[in-house]
Design a protein around this motif. Structure first.
Motif, short mmCIF file in Angstrom:
data_model
loop_
_atom_site.label_atom_id
_atom_site.label_comp_id
_atom_site.label_asym_id
_atom_site.label_seq_id
_atom_site.Cartn_x
_atom_site.Cartn_y
_atom_site.Cartn_z
N ARG A 331 0.70 -1.22 -0.16
CA ARG A 331 0.11 0.18 0.10
C ARG A 331 0.87 1.31 0.06
O ARG A 331 0.57 2.24 -0.76
CB ARG A 331 -0.89 -0.06 1.22
N HIS A 381 -7.76 5.53 0.56
CA HIS A 381 -8.32 5.15 1.85
C HIS A 381 -9.72 4.98 1.76
O HIS A 381 -10.66 5.92 2.06
CB HIS A 381 -7.89 6.59 2.85
N HIS A 388 -7.34 8.21 -4.25
CA HIS A 388 -6.32 9.20 -5.19
C HIS A 388 -6.35 8.39 -6.38
O HIS A 388 -6.15 7.31 -6.81
CB HIS A 388 -4.98 8.75 -4.63
N GLU A 423 -7.42 15.64 1.18
CA GLU A 423 -6.33 15.65 2.33
C GLU A 423 -5.05 16.28 1.82
O GLU A 423 -4.37 16.52 2.65
CB GLU A 423 -5.88 14.22 2.95
N HIS A 424 -4.85 16.68 0.44
CA HIS A 424 -3.83 17.23 0.03
C HIS A 424 -3.85 18.82 0.02
O HIS A 424 -2.80 19.23 -0.17
CB HIS A 424 -3.20 16.46 -1.25
ZN ZN Z 1 -3.49 9.58 0.95
#
Ligand code: ZN
Ligand code: FAD
Length: 478
Positions: A331, A381, A388, A423-424
């Motif tokens: 992962r 996730h 992603h 999240e980025h």
């Molecule tokens: Zn991530």
């Protein structure tokens, strides 16, 4: 003397010689992002060691109107810590502000400076038998200030939430050098507005984080890690739902990989497939708990039931910590394997769980139409609804593929009721998307806060907010 030279002279007064970097070679690592996708050129790199030095630098930048780019570990995936190519911006690296100031004897929290590397803070928590529940593939390089400024997510979110939930308090230096001490350490503390939360996820545009007090949790002593092969994305969602129902908060991770992604790991990194049986999709599930009890029989029975119900084609449980590490490496090294196969167009979308199969199918169709040579390598996730949607493309086509794919992928996520930045963050790469998909009232209020806290626009200019947003003023809405 130019404003820049006057500013640098003021910095030289308070910094040691290693604190001011001007030579091109020493600047270089601060001017390019982790994957080498974005480059810029800085006038200088400043590397303060103390909060007083940070204050002094900001006060001087405010006086001379010098644009500063706060930078931590420089692992961000939105080009937020990279200067533009004008050569006018100054990188403010917090990397040397790296003391762990305090570890609570009762183990409830610790206080770390912005430049502490995440892995080192994780270790400090482990030494007292606690867990800092923030875990990213970049843990060996990213730094606490960057984690706060991006509101980092990662592999522990399912159970513990994003960085925001771990921040009990912050110490922040404002654009003019003012120190704001909100290093609170209590879980319950409602004195006034939650000022610290304003800076979480603000990506260096509202203030410079110099330290954070972070919540620690009991360290799980037992883990069970399973790898599952599945035929359908719908099955992945159903497996997650049933596992969460069966094991509740003991389910600590549910990560998705595609078979195409696994293939890249095998081909480019020499990885071993965990199962002989294959399927379009793979799930990595992990249970984690503290009390003494063997949950292996319960998990095995659960996996057998999923198999009998036709949701899972095959599954295996890690039998040792070494096997567990091997599964996690698949992962964690997915991005690296993709990067070996070509250049990567990266996205970071989130949708409600039930819509993930639709998202995956539509993204693939989209890519086939817009950039036929793009190889979709979606992963992420699943339990957080955060995928992603990445694409491997021939090196010469990266920029064009990015121009075609990223707005379309964002459009898709938003049409499914989701987000193009899970999240980025926004950084420099998603500003136009933020503008395009803004909801009523958001941007003017953001711009008003930005103007209040950074009136001359010296903090990370060009990041997050679009240039032309009229700030909200009282009376605008009537
Ligand atoms: Zn991530
Ligand atoms: P930087 O890249 O240095 O900066 C990021 C932003 O924060 C910039 O806008 C910068 O200006 C600002 N900033 C930095 N420090 C400060 C400060 N002290 N005060 C104010 N602003 C500041 N992210 C996830 O969320 N989840 C993941 O699972 C994940 N996995 C990753 C795996 C890999 C291999 C890589 C390369 C990246 C991954 N990331 C992930 C992205 C990245 O690691 C995170 O965004 C991380 O939080 C950035 O920290 P940094 O210290 O590297 O910040």
């Amino acid at each position: 003397m130019t404003a820049l030279e006057a500013f640098l002279a003021a910095c030289r007064d308070v910094l040691d010689p290693a604190g001011l970097v001007r030579e091109a070679e020493a600047r270089a690592p601060h001017e390019v992002d982790f994957w080498g996708d974005h480059r810029g050129r800085a006038a200088a790199v400043l590397r303060p060691r103390t909060v007083e030095q940070v204050r002094h630098i900001l006060a001087a930048a405010f006086r001379h109107r010098i644009p500063l780019i706060p930078q931590g570990g420089n692992t961000g995936l939105a080009a937020g810590a990279i200067p533009d190519d004008s050569g006018r911006m100054v990188v403010l690296s917090l990397a040397r502000l790296d003391r762990i100031r305090h570890v609570d004897p009762a183990g409830e929290y610790l206080i770390a400076e912005a430049g502490c590397v995440l892995a080192e803070v994780q270790e400090a928590a482990a030494r007292i038998g606690r867990l800092l529940p923030l875990n990213l593939g970049s843990a060996g390089s990213c730094r606490i200030g960057g984690n706060v400024a991006t509101n980092a997510g990662g592999l522990d979110v399912l159970r513990y939430g994003m960085m925001r939930r771990l921040v009990l308090g912050l110490e922040v230096v404002l654009a003019d050098g003012t120190l704001v001490d909100r290093l609170r350490t209590l879980e319950k503390d409602n004195r006034g507005y939650a000022l610290e939360q304003l800076f979480v996820g603000s990506e260096g545009t509202l203030g410079v984080v110099t330290a954070a007090s972070l919540r620690l949790v009991p360290r799980p002593r037992h883990r069970l890690t399973a790898w599952l092969a599945l035929a359908e994305a719908e099955a992945a969602v159903e497996v997650f739902r049933r596992t969460r129902e069966a094991f509740g908060e003991l389910l600590a991770a549910c990560e998705l990989l595609s078979d195409a992604g696994l293939d890249l790991l095998v081909r480019h990194l020499g990885a071993r497939r965990p199962l002989a049986t294959t399927g379009r999709w793979h799930l990595l599930l992990e249970l984690a708990w503290g009390f003494a009890s063997d949950l292996a029989p319960a998990l095995e029975a659960h996996l057998a039931a999923l198999y009998e119900d036709g949701l899972v084609r095959d599954a295996t449980l890690a039998q040792s910590e070494a096997q567990r590490r091997e599964l996690w490496a698949l992962r964690e090294r997915q991005s690296e394997a993709a990067a070996r196969a070509g250049r990567v167009v990266r996205s970071d979308v989130g949708v409600a769980l039930a819509r993930i199969p639709q998202l995956l199918a539509k993204a693939e169709a989209l890519a086939a139409r817009l950039v036929p040579e793009a190889l979709p390598i979606p992963f992420g996730h699943l339990g957080d609804g955060n995928i992603h949607l990445n694409f491997v493309v021939p090196p010469a086509r990266r920029e064009e593929a990015e121009r075609r794919l990223l707005p379309a992928v964002a459009e898709l996520a938003v049409a499914l009721g989701g987000t193009f930045s899970a999240e980025h963050g926004i950084g420099r790469t998603k500003r136009a998307l933020l503008q395009r998909h803004a909801r009523p009232g958001e941007l003017p209020l953001m711009a008003a806060l930005k103007r209040l806290l950074d009136p001359y626009g010296i903090l990370n200019p060009g990041a997050v907010l679009p240039d032309q947003v009229a700030p909200w003023r009282p009376g605008d809405g009537t």
